[in-house]
Write an enzyme that holds these catalytic residues in place. Structure first.
Site, PDB file in Angstrom:
ATOM      1  CG  ASP A   9      -2.085   0.944   1.095  1.00  0.00           C
ATOM      2  OD1 ASP A   9      -2.146   1.661   0.079  1.00  0.00           O
ATOM      3  OD2 ASP A   9      -2.936   0.974   1.999  1.00  0.00           O
ATOM      4  CG  ASP A 103      -3.674   3.765  -2.781  1.00  0.00           C
ATOM      5  OD1 ASP A 103      -4.574   2.928  -2.985  1.00  0.00           O
ATOM      6  OD2 ASP A 103      -3.741   4.620  -1.875  1.00  0.00           O
ATOM      7  CD  GLU A 104      -5.536  -2.038  -0.691  1.00  0.00           C
ATOM      8  OE1 GLU A 104      -5.638  -2.781   0.297  1.00  0.00           O
ATOM      9  OE2 GLU A 104      -6.419  -1.223  -1.029  1.00  0.00           O
TER      10      GLU A 104
END
Length: 393
Positions: A9, A103-104
């Site tokens: 993350d 973003d993960e």
């Protein structure tokens, strides 16, 4: 074979991208979003969180909590480009990965441990991302997605945590129940009324008790609390566009029906975008006349997945396109230039009320089926799946 699942993350991703462009923002309270009466915080720095600022908070309240808060309108295109930088690095370094948001990421390293060590590889991957992109990143490593995601949360900011095989239950036990993925504020409040505040209590409860209280979700809650999660890492492929089209049994010139259909199709596509965490930057409308001549017109739009912003664009394109006053055989809508982004917050337009409305609509349609809640103009449109934009079934 012991599974080895990494969860990655990017820390305060939107803010980190802005800080990379403007180093003067480093170590300062920063929020992405709008500071006006109807503005909403999309993301904020850890310095801002110390004041109680968090995402989805009204911008006006955030400013009251932190008078020195720096608001930035944000740019989804730059965030999408930064996400692509990280995606390309991961793609080059690992056998299988799943991208779940801008973003993960989840990475499956099962079977690779005997070659070079999963923890060592994950650490080197994190260092490579930081070195090549300048963006802070955290990861968790365990035997499944749930435990790895929780570990990442505890490793933030800019750190990592490894949960050894067989230690999942004691690792989760002392944590508050909100740390378990899928337990939101309402579920946590329901558990609190049952006297449950720590994960250990969930672990010790009979599964059937949670099932009776929460249905099938109760079983999932019990499994996650006990570190059980067999969900696979789904190989990632980048979606380029979303589209729908409809071919009529009889050619038509009924403009009111056509506009109602366009609204219905746009609602469906927007719902899919929000479900898959996409925003679109280009809208296209397609018309095929009875003589099989086909025309398409498109326009670039600020990145969004909101119905109320895209429906007027679709209607306007249709008005410009339908100028022959001939019978129409087919009509279609396409959203392209997709970028990853959380649908709850549009950096440019959404108010807190609008965000809550879309969250409620999506939740009801997911629970009770598509078209449970929709605009009145679509009352006469049957609930069906439209053909893809390219005409393929």
């Amino acid at each position: 074979m012991e599974r080895q699942i990494i969860h990655i993350d990017l820390d305060s991703f939107f803010v980190s991208v802005e800080c990379r462009s403007n180093p003067r923002l480093l170590n300062r309270p920063v929020a992405i979003g709008g500071s006006g009466d109807r503005g909403v915080v999309a993301s904020c720095s850890y310095e801002a969180r110390k004041y109680g600022v968090h995402s989805a908070m009204p911008g006006k309240l955030a400013k009251q909590l932190c008078p020195d808060l720096i608001f930035i309108r944000g740019d989804y295109e730059s965030y999408s480009k930064a996400s692509l930088e990280v995606t390309q690095i991961i793609d080059e370094q690992v056998p299988v990965f799943e991208k779940t948001s801008i973003d993960e990421f989840y990475i499956d390293m099962t079977g690779m441990d005997k070659f070079f060590g999963t923890l060592k590889h994950a650490t080197e991957l994190r260092e490579k991302v930081i070195y090549e992109t300048g963006l802070p990143i955290s990861f968790g490593l365990s035997k499944n997605k749930t435990v790895s995601k929780v570990a990442t949360g505890l490793a933030k900011p800019n750190g990592y945590k490894h949960v050894d095989y067989g230690t999942e239950r004691p690792f989760l036990a002392p944590l508050p129940v909100q740390k378990i993925p899928m337990i939101g504020d309402k579920t946590a409040e329901s558990l609190r009324r049952m006297g449950v505040q720590k994960v250990q209590t969930l672990q010790e409860m009979p599964c059937r008790l949670l099932e009776s209280a929460f249905g099938k979700s109760g079983i999932m809650i019990w499994e996650k609390a006990n570190g059980i999660d067999l969900s696979p890492v789904v190989p990632y492929t980048e979606r380029k566009s979303l589209s729908s089209e409809n071919t009529f049994e009889q050619d038509t010139m009924d403009v009111e029906m056509l506009e109602a259909l366009l609204v219905s199709m746009t609602e469906d596509l927007c719902s899919k975008m929000r479900k898959e965490h996409f925003l679109c930057g280009c809208v296209a409308v397609k018309i095929r006349y009875s003589d099989f001549n086909t025309h398409t017109q498109q326009i670039k739009v600020p990145y969004t997945s909101a119905d109320h912003l895209l429906i007027p664009q679709v209607k306007e394109l249709f008005k410009k396109l339908y100028n022959r006053r001939m019978l129409i055989r087919l009509i279609g809508v396409r959203f392209s230039n997709l970028v990853h982004g959380h649908h709850q917050i549009n950096l440019f337009q959404d108010s807190e009320e609008q965000i809550h409305l879309y969250q409620a609509m999506d939740k009801l349609n997911k629970r009770f089926g598509s078209k449970t809640v929709f605009r009145a103009i679509g009352m006469g449109i049957e609930n069906r799946s439209f053909n893809p934009f390219n005409g393929m079934t």
